[in-house]
Design a protein around this motif. Structure first.
Motif, PDB file in Angstrom:
ATOM      1  N   SER A 399       0.849  -1.253   0.004  1.00  0.00           N
ATOM      2  CA  SER A 399       0.099   0.020   0.069  1.00  0.00           C
ATOM      3  C   SER A 399       0.917   1.261  -0.027  1.00  0.00           C
ATOM      4  O   SER A 399       0.355   2.428  -0.373  1.00  0.00           O
ATOM      5  N   ARG A 400       2.098   1.252   0.489  1.00  0.00           N
ATOM      6  CA  ARG A 400       2.909   2.334   0.336  1.00  0.00           C
ATOM      7  C   ARG A 400       3.549   2.567  -1.247  1.00  0.00           C
ATOM      8  O   ARG A 400       3.947   1.631  -1.496  1.00  0.00           O
ATOM      9  N   ARG A 401       2.994   3.708  -1.549  1.00  0.00           N
ATOM     10  CA  ARG A 401       3.083   3.715  -3.120  1.00  0.00           C
ATOM     11  C   ARG A 401       3.069   5.256  -3.594  1.00  0.00           C
ATOM     12  O   ARG A 401       2.620   5.994  -2.892  1.00  0.00           O
ATOM     13  N   ARG A 402       3.524   5.502  -4.729  1.00  0.00           N
ATOM     14  CA  ARG A 402       3.082   6.946  -5.506  1.00  0.00           C
ATOM     15  C   ARG A 402       1.988   6.622  -6.396  1.00  0.00           C
ATOM     16  O   ARG A 402       2.333   5.545  -7.507  1.00  0.00           O
ATOM     17  N   VAL A 403       1.170   7.353  -6.720  1.00  0.00           N
ATOM     18  CA  VAL A 403       0.157   7.362  -7.554  1.00  0.00           C
ATOM     19  C   VAL A 403      -0.088   8.812  -8.331  1.00  0.00           C
ATOM     20  O   VAL A 403      -0.324   9.733  -8.076  1.00  0.00           O
ATOM     21  N   PRO A 404       0.293   8.766  -9.740  1.00  0.00           N
ATOM     22  CA  PRO A 404       0.064   9.935 -10.466  1.00  0.00           C
ATOM     23  C   PRO A 404      -1.135  10.395 -10.469  1.00  0.00           C
ATOM     24  O   PRO A 404      -2.125   9.609 -10.546  1.00  0.00           O
ATOM     25  N   LEU A 405      -1.433  11.714 -10.778  1.00  0.00           N
ATOM     26  CA  LEU A 405      -2.875  12.451 -10.885  1.00  0.00           C
ATOM     27  C   LEU A 405      -3.124  12.448 -12.417  1.00  0.00           C
ATOM     28  O   LEU A 405      -2.155  13.218 -13.010  1.00  0.00           O
ATOM     29  N   HIS A 406      -4.299  12.176 -12.626  1.00  0.00           N
ATOM     30  CA  HIS A 406      -4.914  12.203 -13.929  1.00  0.00           C
ATOM     31  C   HIS A 406      -4.742  13.655 -14.403  1.00  0.00           C
ATOM     32  O   HIS A 406      -5.014  14.581 -13.619  1.00  0.00           O
ATOM     33  N   SER A 407      -4.569  13.915 -15.659  1.00  0.00           N
ATOM     34  CA  SER A 407      -4.673  15.371 -16.064  1.00  0.00           C
ATOM     35  C   SER A 407      -5.885  16.224 -15.823  1.00  0.00           C
ATOM     36  O   SER A 407      -5.836  17.490 -15.625  1.00  0.00           O
ATOM     37  N   ASP A 486      -1.698  -3.025 -10.400  1.00  0.00           N
ATOM     38  CA  ASP A 486      -1.675  -3.560  -8.750  1.00  0.00           C
ATOM     39  C   ASP A 486      -0.743  -2.631  -8.225  1.00  0.00           C
ATOM     40  O   ASP A 486      -0.792  -2.285  -6.978  1.00  0.00           O
ATOM     41  N   ALA A 487       0.428  -1.904  -8.764  1.00  0.00           N
ATOM     42  CA  ALA A 487       1.150  -0.878  -8.256  1.00  0.00           C
ATOM     43  C   ALA A 487       0.500   0.497  -8.100  1.00  0.00           C
ATOM     44  O   ALA A 487       0.712   0.936  -7.120  1.00  0.00           O
ATOM     45  N   THR A 489      -2.756   0.607  -7.402  1.00  0.00           N
ATOM     46  CA  THR A 489      -3.651   0.258  -6.168  1.00  0.00           C
ATOM     47  C   THR A 489      -3.182   0.012  -5.247  1.00  0.00           C
ATOM     48  O   THR A 489      -4.032  -0.033  -3.968  1.00  0.00           O
ATOM     49  N   GLY A 490      -1.775  -0.396  -5.028  1.00  0.00           N
ATOM     50  CA  GLY A 490      -1.496  -1.122  -3.724  1.00  0.00           C
ATOM     51  C   GLY A 490      -1.898  -2.424  -3.413  1.00  0.00           C
ATOM     52  O   GLY A 490      -1.890  -2.891  -2.362  1.00  0.00           O
ATOM     53  N   HIS A 491      -2.566  -3.291  -4.585  1.00  0.00           N
ATOM     54  CA  HIS A 491      -2.655  -4.684  -4.219  1.00  0.00           C
ATOM     55  C   HIS A 491      -1.483  -5.543  -4.349  1.00  0.00           C
ATOM     56  O   HIS A 491      -0.478  -5.191  -4.878  1.00  0.00           O
ATOM     57  N   THR A 492      -1.530  -6.472  -3.571  1.00  0.00           N
ATOM     58  CA  THR A 492      -0.347  -7.602  -3.416  1.00  0.00           C
ATOM     59  C   THR A 492      -0.540  -8.245  -4.813  1.00  0.00           C
ATOM     60  O   THR A 492      -1.354  -8.729  -5.454  1.00  0.00           O
ATOM     61  N   ASN A 493       0.908  -8.257  -5.347  1.00  0.00           N
ATOM     62  CA  ASN A 493       1.128  -9.052  -6.459  1.00  0.00           C
ATOM     63  C   ASN A 493       1.999 -10.105  -6.193  1.00  0.00           C
ATOM     64  O   ASN A 493       2.897 -10.375  -5.697  1.00  0.00           O
ATOM     65  N   SER A 494       1.577 -11.436  -6.736  1.00  0.00           N
ATOM     66  CA  SER A 494       2.476 -12.752  -6.485  1.00  0.00           C
ATOM     67  C   SER A 494       3.571 -12.914  -7.177  1.00  0.00           C
ATOM     68  O   SER A 494       4.519 -13.761  -7.063  1.00  0.00           O
ATOM     69  N   SER A 495       4.023 -12.190  -8.121  1.00  0.00           N
ATOM     70  CA  SER A 495       5.176 -12.042  -8.854  1.00  0.00           C
ATOM     71  C   SER A 495       6.466 -11.959  -8.106  1.00  0.00           C
ATOM     72  O   SER A 495       6.606 -11.017  -7.250  1.00  0.00           O
ATOM     73  N   THR A 496       7.267 -12.905  -8.311  1.00  0.00           N
ATOM     74  CA  THR A 496       8.587 -13.018  -7.515  1.00  0.00           C
ATOM     75  C   THR A 496       9.279 -11.866  -8.058  1.00  0.00           C
ATOM     76  O   THR A 496      10.173 -11.173  -7.047  1.00  0.00           O
ATOM     77  N   SER A 497       9.264 -11.252  -9.251  1.00  0.00           N
ATOM     78  CA  SER A 497      10.108  -9.925  -9.652  1.00  0.00           C
ATOM     79  C   SER A 497       9.870  -9.005  -8.643  1.00  0.00           C
ATOM     80  O   SER A 497      10.860  -7.955  -8.427  1.00  0.00           O
ATOM     81  N   ARG A 498       8.568  -8.946  -8.313  1.00  0.00           N
ATOM     82  CA  ARG A 498       8.375  -7.616  -7.330  1.00  0.00           C
ATOM     83  C   ARG A 498       9.249  -7.626  -5.888  1.00  0.00           C
ATOM     84  O   ARG A 498       9.134  -6.352  -5.287  1.00  0.00           O
ATOM     85  N   SER A 499       9.565  -8.760  -5.669  1.00  0.00           N
ATOM     86  CA  SER A 499      10.433  -8.618  -4.470  1.00  0.00           C
ATOM     87  C   SER A 499      11.881  -8.227  -4.686  1.00  0.00           C
ATOM     88  O   SER A 499      12.599  -8.014  -3.530  1.00  0.00           O
ATOM     89  N   TYR A 500      12.467  -7.880  -5.938  1.00  0.00           N
ATOM     90  CA  TYR A 500      13.829  -7.534  -5.931  1.00  0.00           C
ATOM     91  C   TYR A 500      13.668  -5.711  -6.288  1.00  0.00           C
ATOM     92  O   TYR A 500      12.568  -5.252  -6.850  1.00  0.00           O
ATOM     93  N   GLY A 501      14.669  -5.208  -6.261  1.00  0.00           N
ATOM     94  CA  GLY A 501      14.933  -3.788  -6.625  1.00  0.00           C
ATOM     95  C   GLY A 501      14.660  -3.054  -5.560  1.00  0.00           C
ATOM     96  O   GLY A 501      14.854  -3.344  -4.237  1.00  0.00           O
ATOM     97  N   SER A 502      14.346  -1.585  -5.568  1.00  0.00           N
ATOM     98  CA  SER A 502      14.332  -0.860  -4.406  1.00  0.00           C
ATOM     99  C   SER A 502      13.062  -0.893  -3.534  1.00  0.00           C
ATOM    100  O   SER A 502      13.120  -0.300  -2.566  1.00  0.00           O
TER     101      SER A 502
END
Length: 533
Positions: A399-407, A486-487, A489-502
């Motif tokens: 849920s900790r995330r950044r969400v762009p605002l639509h124009s 998912d990014a 809305t802050g929903h949990t994603n089961s993708s392993t790749s989401r566990s890597y990076g910053s």
């Protein structure tokens, strides 16, 4: 003619011509009623005679309920039964049956009552024969457990000793019915003396003394986990409800049968399978798992208890359909009259629904935003949803995330709105937190009522959270890939790749995704913010 006296529990409320029943909850039973001191109930009549009649019946019902609750409070669960225990319990039940029959006959029986009693004894005889011949012991068990409950004793119905007791009670039941039938034919049959159950009660009380209850486990769990006030209160409410159902037992004496009994009670009250499984049973399992991990019990006795859910379930929440979205955004709030409902908290009523539609964020995530959480950089405006200070909270790590605002939000005047606010304050300063610190609670209640009364939205599945569902639908229509929305809305994603990076999803693809979303069919071109005064 003197005025008719009122029943003790009959009153009128100020300004009402209708009579009410009011009863004071005894101090020792108030925990069963969430601390309430009294209960009011409309008798729906202006006639005092009728009010007195109704109140007398209702008072009996309440007295019976108080007696049952007190019996549960003092109940003790007994697991092991000796031969002497079984003998005492069987004789206790026989004594109750024989004494009741004697008291009935001492009042005198006319022909009709005598014949009715004979028919009742014939039915009891059939039940007794079925218990012995076919093992159909339900009538024996029901009567036996009623007698035990009156004495404040609960038995472990899954134990071998309990099965021995039911077998002995079935035989004794048949002998007692035979004796009652003989008495009915005019033979002299004495009552069975009431045995003392003190040894049984005392042994159970000694075994229970000092043993932690679920409330004790909850307090220990809270010391370790440091739950938020709302979470703790929710758990405590479930624990109290469980105790109301099965009695206040030490955790060592809680059985699977108690979990099943609680589940059935909740189903009878009409609670959904989802609520029972994910709240009531889940909370109890959490505490009992913790108790097992910390050696208060060997294992969680209700681990396998759950409501079996069918393949097709009713939706608890759903998206706002196009017609409903058009009704919301063509309401007086968004018209040229610049209407702001007082209970809607001024500009909050204008911007919260729009942010819900354009970001898919949860209501509390938006309500707790500060002006400093709205950021503009080279890519454009975006909001930062975080729990970085004591006042913010998020549902999950994702849920900790950044969400762009639509124009469209900028066209509507969101930037102008920001300029009216102190830079260190809240985005919606008129919202006030509840006792748990949630800023959206009262506003959420207003939103639901306003939608029903002003817009005629009666589908109970449509709530503010429906904006979140609608946003997901719009993402799918725009063919935004699942990982990206998912990014957003802050929903949990089961993708392993989401566990890597910053751990922070890059903004650039999020801005691209937001730019793909199409809200034109809703019809929002008329919306332009002007400050209300």
């Amino acid at each position: 003619m003197p005025d008719m006296p009122k029943h003790t529990n009959v009153l009128r409320r100020t300004g009402s011509s209708v009579y009410y029943f009011r009863i004071t909850i005894p101090t020792d039973l108030r925990p069963h009623f969430n601390g309430k001191k009294d209960v009011w109930r409309s008798l729906q009549t202006r006639d005092l005679r009728e009010a007195n009649r109704l109140a007398a019946r209702i008072r009996v019902e309440w007295d019976d309920q108080f007696a049952e609750l007190r019996a549960k409070d003092k109940a003790t669960v007994v697991v092991a039964l000796s031969d002497d225990d079984i003998s005492r319990i069987v004789h206790m039940h026989q004594s109750r049956m024989m004494t009741f029959d004697s008291e009935l006959r001492s009042q005198g029986l006319d022909n009709a009552r005598y014949e009715q009693l004979g028919d009742d004894l014939s039915r009891l005889d059939q039940d007794a024969r079925a218990a012995i011949a076919r093992g159909d012991t339900w009538s024996v068990v029901n009567a036996l457990e009623d007698s035990l409950r009156f004495e404040g004793i609960e038995l472990d119905t899954s134990s071998v000793d309990y099965k021995r007791l039911v077998s002995a009670a079935s035989k004794a039941y048949k002998r007692t019915v035979d004796a009652l039938k003989a008495r009915h034919e005019g033979e002299v049959v004495d009552d069975v003396p009431m045995p003392s159950l003190a040894p049984l009660q005392a042994r159970a009380a000694i075994a229970s003394k000092g043993a932690p209850t679920l409330v004790d486990i909850l307090n220990k769990y809270q010391t370790e986990r440091k739950l938020k006030s709302k979470s703790f209160d929710d758990m405590l409410q479930v624990v109290n409800r469980f105790h109301d159902c099965i009695g206040t037992l030490p955790v060592k004496q809680i059985l699977k049968a108690h979990g099943l009994k609680y589940k059935e009670a909740l189903l009878q009250k009409g609670l959904s399978a989802k609520t029972i499984n994910s709240k009531h049973l889940a909370f109890l399992k959490t505490l009992l798992n913790w108790a097992a991990q910390n050696d208060y019990i060997e294992q969680n006795p209700i681990a396998s208890v759950r409501v079996v859910v069918g393949k097709v379930q009713k939706e608890s929440r759903t998206s706002y359909d196009l017609k409903t979205l058009q009704a919301i955004f063509n309401s007086p709030i968004y018209a040229t009259e610049n209407t702001r409902p007082v209970a809607g908290k001024g500009e909050t009523a204008f911007w919260l629904p729009l942010l819900g539609l354009f970001t898919g964020a949860r209501l509390e995530e938006l309500a707790q935003l500060k002006v400093s959480d709205i950021v503009k950089d080279s890519l454009g405006w975006h909001i930062h949803i975080t729990d970085r200070d004591d006042e913010g909270s998020v549902k999950t790590n994702e849920s900790r995330r950044r969400v762009p605002l639509h124009s469209e939000l900028e066209r509507m005047g969101f930037g102008n709105y920001l300029e009216t606010l102190p830079p260190t304050g809240y985005l919606f300063p008129e919202l006030t937190p509840d006792k748990y610190g949630k800023r959206s609670s009262l506003w959420s209640q207003w939103w639901g009522k306003w939608c029903r009364r002003q817009l005629g939205i009666t589908d109970k599945r449509m709530v503010f959270h429906s904006f979140r569902h609608s946003f997901k639908d719009i993402c799918r229509e725009a063919e935004v890939d699942e990982e990206t929305h998912d990014a957003l809305t802050g929903h949990t994603n089961s993708s392993t790749s989401r566990s890597y990076g910053s751990g922070t999803y890059p903004l650039s693809p999020l801005f691209v995704a937001i730019g793909q979303l199409n809200f034109k069919n809703i019809g929002l071109s008329h919306i332009s913010w002007q400050r209300s005064y």
